[in-house]
Design an enzyme around this catalytic site. Structure first.
Site, PDB file in Angstrom:
ATOM      1  N   GLN A   7      -7.523  -1.290   3.035  1.00 34.91           N
ATOM      2  CA  GLN A   7      -6.401  -1.526   4.426  1.00 34.91           C
ATOM      3  C   GLN A   7      -6.913  -0.251   5.389  1.00 34.91           C
ATOM      4  O   GLN A   7      -7.321   0.841   4.593  1.00 34.91           O
ATOM      5  CB  GLN A   7      -5.186  -0.557   3.448  1.00 34.91           C
ATOM      6  CG  GLN A   7      -4.030  -0.830   5.306  1.00 34.91           C
ATOM      7  CD  GLN A   7      -2.374   0.105   4.550  1.00 34.91           C
ATOM      8  OE1 GLN A   7      -2.473   1.122   4.452  1.00 34.91           O
ATOM      9  NE2 GLN A   7      -1.803  -0.795   5.266  1.00 34.91           N
ATOM     10  N   GLY A  44      10.208  -3.631   3.635  1.00 36.83           N
ATOM     11  CA  GLY A  44      11.539  -2.804   3.709  1.00 36.83           C
ATOM     12  C   GLY A  44      12.423  -2.643   2.544  1.00 36.83           C
ATOM     13  O   GLY A  44      13.511  -3.711   2.669  1.00 36.83           O
ATOM     14  N   GLU A  45      12.309  -2.141   1.714  1.00 39.02           N
ATOM     15  CA  GLU A  45      14.064  -2.326   0.723  1.00 39.02           C
ATOM     16  C   GLU A  45      14.155  -3.203  -0.134  1.00 39.02           C
ATOM     17  O   GLU A  45      15.492  -3.574  -0.328  1.00 39.02           O
ATOM     18  CB  GLU A  45      15.754  -1.505   1.254  1.00 39.02           C
ATOM     19  CG  GLU A  45      15.249  -0.776   2.114  1.00 39.02           C
ATOM     20  CD  GLU A  45      15.055   0.505   1.678  1.00 39.02           C
ATOM     21  OE1 GLU A  45      15.587   0.453   0.414  1.00 39.02           O
ATOM     22  OE2 GLU A  45      14.217   1.485   2.370  1.00 39.02           O
ATOM     23  N   PRO A  91       1.323  -1.247   0.042  1.00 35.23           N
ATOM     24  CA  PRO A  91      -0.012   0.081  -0.292  1.00 35.23           C
ATOM     25  C   PRO A  91       0.826   1.446   0.174  1.00 35.23           C
ATOM     26  O   PRO A  91       1.812   0.995   0.180  1.00 35.23           O
ATOM     27  CB  PRO A  91      -0.513  -0.406   1.790  1.00 35.23           C
ATOM     28  CG  PRO A  91       0.099  -0.626   2.060  1.00 35.23           C
ATOM     29  CD  PRO A  91       0.672  -1.746   0.864  1.00 35.23           C
ATOM     30  N   MET A  92       0.261   2.049  -0.899  1.00 34.85           N
ATOM     31  CA  MET A  92       0.899   3.437  -0.854  1.00 34.85           C
ATOM     32  C   MET A  92       0.326   5.051  -1.664  1.00 34.85           C
ATOM     33  O   MET A  92      -0.181   4.796  -1.903  1.00 34.85           O
ATOM     34  CB  MET A  92       2.873   3.964  -1.788  1.00 34.85           C
ATOM     35  CG  MET A  92       3.421   2.502  -1.147  1.00 34.85           C
ATOM     36  SD  MET A  92       5.073   2.528  -2.557  1.00 34.85           S
ATOM     37  CE  MET A  92       4.672   2.111  -4.425  1.00 34.85           C
ATOM     38  N   GLU A  93      -0.337   5.175   0.014  1.00 33.89           N
ATOM     39  CA  GLU A  93      -0.766   6.411  -0.286  1.00 33.89           C
ATOM     40  C   GLU A  93      -0.007   7.703  -1.574  1.00 33.89           C
ATOM     41  O   GLU A  93       0.819   7.828  -1.501  1.00 33.89           O
ATOM     42  CB  GLU A  93      -1.149   6.482   1.551  1.00 33.89           C
ATOM     43  CG  GLU A  93      -2.111   7.931   1.498  1.00 33.89           C
ATOM     44  CD  GLU A  93      -2.085   9.339   1.751  1.00 33.89           C
ATOM     45  OE1 GLU A  93      -1.088   9.090   2.367  1.00 33.89           O
ATOM     46  OE2 GLU A  93      -2.766  10.201   1.468  1.00 33.89           O
ATOM     47  N   GLY A 141       6.920  -2.211  -2.333  1.00 36.84           N
ATOM     48  CA  GLY A 141       6.509  -1.111  -2.521  1.00 36.84           C
ATOM     49  C   GLY A 141       7.247  -0.167  -3.545  1.00 36.84           C
ATOM     50  O   GLY A 141       7.399  -0.537  -4.588  1.00 36.84           O
ATOM     51  N   LYS A 146      -0.256  -5.264   9.255  1.00 39.92           N
ATOM     52  CA  LYS A 146       0.923  -4.336   9.192  1.00 39.92           C
ATOM     53  C   LYS A 146       1.279  -3.431  10.833  1.00 39.92           C
ATOM     54  O   LYS A 146       1.488  -2.669  10.363  1.00 39.92           O
ATOM     55  CB  LYS A 146       0.571  -3.335   7.716  1.00 39.92           C
ATOM     56  CG  LYS A 146       1.912  -3.215   7.468  1.00 39.92           C
ATOM     57  CD  LYS A 146       1.590  -2.894   5.638  1.00 39.92           C
ATOM     58  CE  LYS A 146       3.337  -1.964   5.080  1.00 39.92           C
ATOM     59  NZ  LYS A 146       3.378  -0.303   5.537  1.00 39.92           N
ATOM     60  N   CYS A 167       2.249   2.941   9.505  1.00 38.18           N
ATOM     61  CA  CYS A 167       1.864   4.275   9.102  1.00 38.18           C
ATOM     62  C   CYS A 167       2.622   5.446   9.648  1.00 38.18           C
ATOM     63  O   CYS A 167       2.220   5.844  10.985  1.00 38.18           O
ATOM     64  CB  CYS A 167       1.075   4.607   8.482  1.00 38.18           C
ATOM     65  SG  CYS A 167       1.176   6.302   7.723  1.00 38.18           S
TER      66      CYS A 167
HETATM   67  C1  LIG Z   1       4.596   7.652  -0.326  1.00 40.25           C
HETATM   68  C2  LIG Z   1       4.188   6.231   0.117  1.00 40.25           C
HETATM   69  C3  LIG Z   1       3.249   5.627   0.792  1.00 40.25           C
HETATM   70  C4  LIG Z   1       2.972   5.194   2.070  1.00 40.25           C
HETATM   71  N1  LIG Z   1       1.426   4.650   1.917  1.00 40.25           N
HETATM   72  C5  LIG Z   1       1.525   3.710   2.458  1.00 40.25           C
HETATM   73  C6  LIG Z   1       0.003   3.296   3.306  1.00 40.25           C
HETATM   74  O1  LIG Z   1      -0.488   3.553   2.662  1.00 40.25           O
HETATM   75  N2  LIG Z   1      -0.408   2.545   3.904  1.00 40.25           N
HETATM   76  C7  LIG Z   1       1.001   1.437   4.788  1.00 40.25           C
HETATM   77  O2  LIG Z   1       0.981   0.438   4.986  1.00 40.25           O
HETATM   78  N3  LIG Z   1       2.081   1.810   4.313  1.00 40.25           N
HETATM   79  C8  LIG Z   1       2.193   2.262   3.442  1.00 40.25           C
HETATM   80  N4  LIG Z   1       3.917   3.249   3.195  1.00 40.25           N
HETATM   81  C9  LIG Z   1       4.905   2.186   3.082  1.00 40.25           C
HETATM   82  C10 LIG Z   1       5.480   0.839   2.356  1.00 40.25           C
HETATM   83  O3  LIG Z   1       3.539   0.310   2.554  1.00 40.25           O
HETATM   84  C11 LIG Z   1       6.122   0.287   3.307  1.00 40.25           C
HETATM   85  O4  LIG Z   1       5.899  -0.612   3.923  1.00 40.25           O
HETATM   86  C12 LIG Z   1       7.371   0.768   2.835  1.00 40.25           C
HETATM   87  O5  LIG Z   1       7.511   1.888   1.814  1.00 40.25           O
HETATM   88  C13 LIG Z   1       9.155   0.879   3.234  1.00 40.25           C
HETATM   89  O6  LIG Z   1       9.090  -0.907   2.210  1.00 40.25           O
HETATM   90  P1  LIG Z   1       9.593  -0.222   0.377  1.00 40.25           P
HETATM   91  O7  LIG Z   1      11.261   0.047   1.123  1.00 40.25           O
HETATM   92  O8  LIG Z   1       9.574  -1.409  -0.021  1.00 40.25           O
HETATM   93  O9  LIG Z   1       8.884   0.520  -0.125  1.00 40.25           O
HETATM   94  C14 LIG Z   1       3.894   3.911   2.206  1.00 40.25           C
HETATM   95  C15 LIG Z   1       5.776   4.316   1.544  1.00 40.25           C
HETATM   96  C16 LIG Z   1       5.285   5.061   0.865  1.00 40.25           C
HETATM   97  C17 LIG Z   1       6.842   5.118  -0.012  1.00 40.25           C
END
Ligand SMILES: Cc1cc2nc3c(=O)[nH]c(=O)nc-3n(C[C@H](O)[C@H](O)[C@H](O)COP(=O)(O)O)c2cc1C
Length: 317
Positions: free
Chosen positions: A71, A203-204, A10-12, A226, A140, A101
């Site tokens: 979510q 994460g990453e 999820p990425m808002e 993400g 989460k 978050c």
């Molecule tokens: C722009 C953005 C928006 C995000 N929005 C949410 C969200 O709506 N809900 C959530 O649980 N995590 C959110 N996250 C966190 C990601 O789901 C993820 O846990 C985090 O980016 C680490 O994973 P990654 O390194 O693969 O990006 C957001 C992250 C980013 C960068």
């Protein structure tokens, strides 16, 4: 290790319905997630849920057939549980509770609640009570609020019978996104605390090699990607099947298709351009050779110009 499932995180502000449509078409993801839907002072109306997750009208799936998990984010157990029930009534097959978050704009919710395991417990228990046992429930989290030593207590609070998955971003709230703070090994120590629950590492994870390293260190064969999905749009195929990461050509095509989708949905011109720049901005982090192109693309003032530039360059890469 063979990776069994890769989820699109999820990425808002990023992973909205058009982005989910485009990425699940090319990405090989097993499931994707809605952006967080805030439950503050009322049980959310059905129409709000349908606006946030229009896929609910299509068997909770994107056009490519990928399930979308709904979510929810909030601090009131009853309101969250009743909203989850409403989502279930209109077609949700899976629900995720967001306690990860770290946003400054989220006050008593998201990762702020990691300080209060008893409240986490209550929110999960109340939601489980109302949901049909067939509805998949995940939670989460991050590894702690201040310190990763908090992880076991947090996991114990949420590892209740009926919870299917715990998705763990391997940083604390305090760590925000600091690269050196990432610690997948914390997950390894948590398996015994949640014996019937699948742990999902996050994460990453941005490549096949990183996914393998994460799986080895965490013990997880379920991973969530993400930002990596914007750098490597076909990350699911890369991680599970060892496919070649998308070439620059394919990345530009994906951005092009994303713009087309936004235009079909009648997004304003500025918004289409901003979203395309956001996508490319992430993509060039992994693909340095896109850096120059990105600089030029950022100067585009109209959709026509931007599409032309993409078309010409798609052919060159
Ligand atoms: C722009 C953005 C928006 C995000 N929005 C949410 C969200 O709506 N809900 C959530 O649980 N995590 C959110 N996250 C966190 C990601 O789901 C993820 O846990 C985090 O980016 C680490 O994973 P990654 O390194 O693969 O990006 C957001 C992250 C980013 C960068």
């Amino acid at each position: 290790m063979q990776i069994k499932k890769v989820y699109l995180a999820p990425m808002e502000g990023v992973c909205d319905p058009p982005m989910r449509k485009i990425l699940t078409k090319v990405g090989g993801y097993d499931e994707c997630f809605s952006e967080f839907i805030r439950v503050s002072d009322l049980v959310l109306p059905y129409k709000t849920l349908l606006r946030e997750v229009p896929e609910l009208e299509h068997d909770a799936k994107t056009q490519a057939g990928t399930l979308v998990r709904v979510q929810l984010l909030g601090d009131n157990p009853t309101l969250i549980a009743k909203t989850a029930k409403r989502a279930e009534e209109i077609g949700a097959k899976s629900i995720d509770l967001n306690f990860g978050c770290p946003s400054r704009f989220v006050h008593h919710a998201g990762s702020m609640l990691l300080k209060e395991p008893s409240l986490l417990h209550e929110i999960v228990a109340t939601t489980l009570d109302l949901l049909d046992p067939k509805t998949f429930l995940s939670v989460k989290i991050r590894t702690g609020f201040e310190d990763k030593k908090e992880a076991p207590e947090i996991v114990k609070a949420i590892a209740q019978e009926g919870v299917n998955e715990i998705i763990i971003h391997a940083r604390t709230r305090r760590d925000l996104y600091r690269e050196e703070a990432l610690d997948w090994s914390v997950l390894h120590g948590l398996w015994d605390l949640a014996p019937n629950i699948t742990l999902v590492a996050n994460g990453e994870i941005t490549s096949y090699e990183k996914a393998q390293e994460c799986a080895k260190i965490s013990g997880c064969d379920h991973l969530m990607v993400g930002r990596g999905a914007l750098m490597v749009p076909n990350a699911g195929h890369v991680i599970k099947e060892g496919a070649e990461p998308f070439s620059n050509d394919e990345i530009l095509r994906t951005v092009f298709d994303f713009m087309e989708e936004l235009m079909t949905l009648k997004f304003a011109e500025k918004s289409v351009l901003d979203r395309a720049k956001q996508f490319l901005g992430f993509a060039r982090r992994q693909n340095e050779s896109l850096g120059e192109f990105f600089k030029i693309f950022c100067k585009m003032g109209s959709i026509t110009q931007a599409r032309e530039l993409l078309s010409v360059n798609m052919a060159q890469y």
